[in-house]
Design an enzyme around this catalytic site. Sequence first.
Site, mmCIF file in Angstrom:
data_model
loop_
_atom_site.group_PDB
_atom_site.id
_atom_site.type_symbol
_atom_site.label_atom_id
_atom_site.label_comp_id
_atom_site.label_asym_id
_atom_site.label_seq_id
_atom_site.Cartn_x
_atom_site.Cartn_y
_atom_site.Cartn_z
ATOM 1 N N GLY A 198 -47.632 -20.914 -4.226
ATOM 2 C CA GLY A 198 -46.204 -21.168 -4.403
ATOM 3 C C GLY A 198 -45.821 -21.083 -6.342
ATOM 4 C CB SER A 199 -43.561 -22.853 -8.126
ATOM 5 O OG SER A 199 -43.656 -24.504 -7.596
ATOM 6 C CB CYS B 221 -46.645 -14.012 -5.912
ATOM 7 S SG CYS B 221 -47.608 -12.865 -3.996
ATOM 8 C CD GLU C 252 -43.319 -15.836 -9.379
ATOM 9 O OE1 GLU C 252 -43.903 -14.857 -8.785
ATOM 10 O OE2 GLU C 252 -42.948 -16.699 -9.422
ATOM 11 C CD GLU D 133 -50.220 -16.006 -4.692
ATOM 12 O OE1 GLU D 133 -49.754 -15.748 -5.948
ATOM 13 O OE2 GLU D 133 -49.464 -15.234 -4.033
ATOM 14 C CE LYS E 239 -44.540 -28.275 3.138
ATOM 15 N NZ LYS E 239 -42.877 -27.913 3.278
ATOM 16 N N GLY F 185 -47.850 -25.879 -7.784
ATOM 17 C CA GLY F 185 -48.989 -25.832 -7.946
ATOM 18 C C GLY F 185 -50.096 -26.460 -8.544
#
Length: 489
Positions: free
Chosen positions: A237-238, A293, A391, A259, A184, A242
């Site tokens: 992703g975030s 990232c 971030e 991650e 996805k 996550g």
Amino acid sequence: MVAMREKIPDILPDRGLFIGGAWRESSAGGRIEVENPSTGEMVCDIADASAADLDEAVSAARAAFDGPWGAVAPADRGRLLMKISSAIAEHHEWLAELEALDVGKPIGEARADARALARYFEFYAGAADKVHGATLPYLPGYSVFTQREPLGVTGHIIPWNYPMQILGRSVVAALTMGNAVVLKPAELASLTSLAVARIAHEAGLPAGALNVVTGSGAGAGHALAAHPGINHVSFTGSLRTGTSVQAAAAAHAVPVTLELGGKSPQILFDDADVDQALPLLVKAAVQNAGQTCSAGSRILVERGLYPLIVARLTERFRALEAGPATADPPLGPLISAKQRARVEAYIELGRCELTLAARGEIAPGAPSGGHYVAPVLFADVPPGHRLAQEEIFGPVVVVIPFDGEREAVQIANGTPYGLVAAVWTRDGGRQLRLAKQLKAGQVFLNDYGAGGGVELPFGGVGRSGHGREKGMAALESFSALKTVVAHHG
Ligand code: NDP
């Protein structure tokens, strides 16, 4: 870029869901518009999968795993992956143009991503028949050995910042071990994932081994993470999404690799080679407009070198320009208006509370509908400030002074994240001490990122996630270790 826009109907005629080796429309008929971040114009649309489509994709993957794909010998899997690698290398120019159009990535960076994707297929092609077990000494009368087996159907939820590279590091490793994949991609960046499915299928990948289901995160993404027919979920992703993916997978005790980004420090000591460090300090911070990232977005500088480094960084940041992807500028636009608003809110906060050292430019003539943010450098930033802790995922970089090794480590380790760290020093003992003390999944000594190195295991500690992708380590994440014990007397 106009040219690529016109080519899309030939490359991806329907832009449907790729399930069981065939293109199909979403069962609910939904479509999602695709924007060019460099101009703000809509360029095409993609299918918006429903939960029922996810069921179909997981069933197709299971049938491939239990059938033709599961029966392919490791050496033949390797040959097939090599064939796909060659096809991607052959098509890498239009893949890069497609990515630049969809994501706004400067064309040079998009080409590097396409080459990296070909390299992932090449690297793992060579590994497919070299994953060995071990024989284990045990009691008299026993023979014991281990073997690595595929998990079954693996789900992959990838973000929009490096679609081809992240597909490479997770999907290709899963296929290498013989798993069947449901992917996805992010709704903001799905086109190259669809193109890779087409290329892989044309190269001979059996139907159902790779299924691509486009759609929203809350819809298709959640349905994939929560699906009982999945044996592993790989997510990048975030932190927020996550943890929700992990919770959804936990309902069926499904393992996850996460991650979740970072706030990676680049630490410069007084004895550093400044000329060697400077270009990498800047590149690591603003590559992909900071939407990386592993961006080295915190620059920690020892007091003696601090005034010089701030001055040299200031010069370099003032010369940076954000412009449209086709012009191959130092920075492209951000992915969306939403991401630009998020980043601009951080910049506004910084302007109110911090020292603005430098601001770059938006290229004159950059289309007004594009999501451009001129890069920003803040100096003398307190390590606990939000801009030094969170971030940002945009071209916003903080410089922090420190006194001595102990304080450097304390500041570097002083965020919830731990993805990458870099140390610039000529002192060999200090290099090794910091390599041990820094909280990170990768530590670079007098370098940053090493060009992305597909061979190098990658992943985080702390809130940056868990599990490893890239290199041979990824093959462990996408397989199960079986121990066989024979009692023969
Ligand atoms: P998300 O974490 O929300 O998106 C990443 C992926 O997860 C996308 O494919 C997204 O699909 C999907 N997703 C979204 N919601 C769900 C859900 N409920 N269940 C399953 N999958 C879901 O990040 P955003 O794109 O919203 O970006 C926000 C911030 O996240 C960035 O500013 C950055 O800080 C961080 N980020 C970190 C990345 C990294 O490389 N570590 C990459 C991207 C973002 P869809 O996009 O279709 O909604």
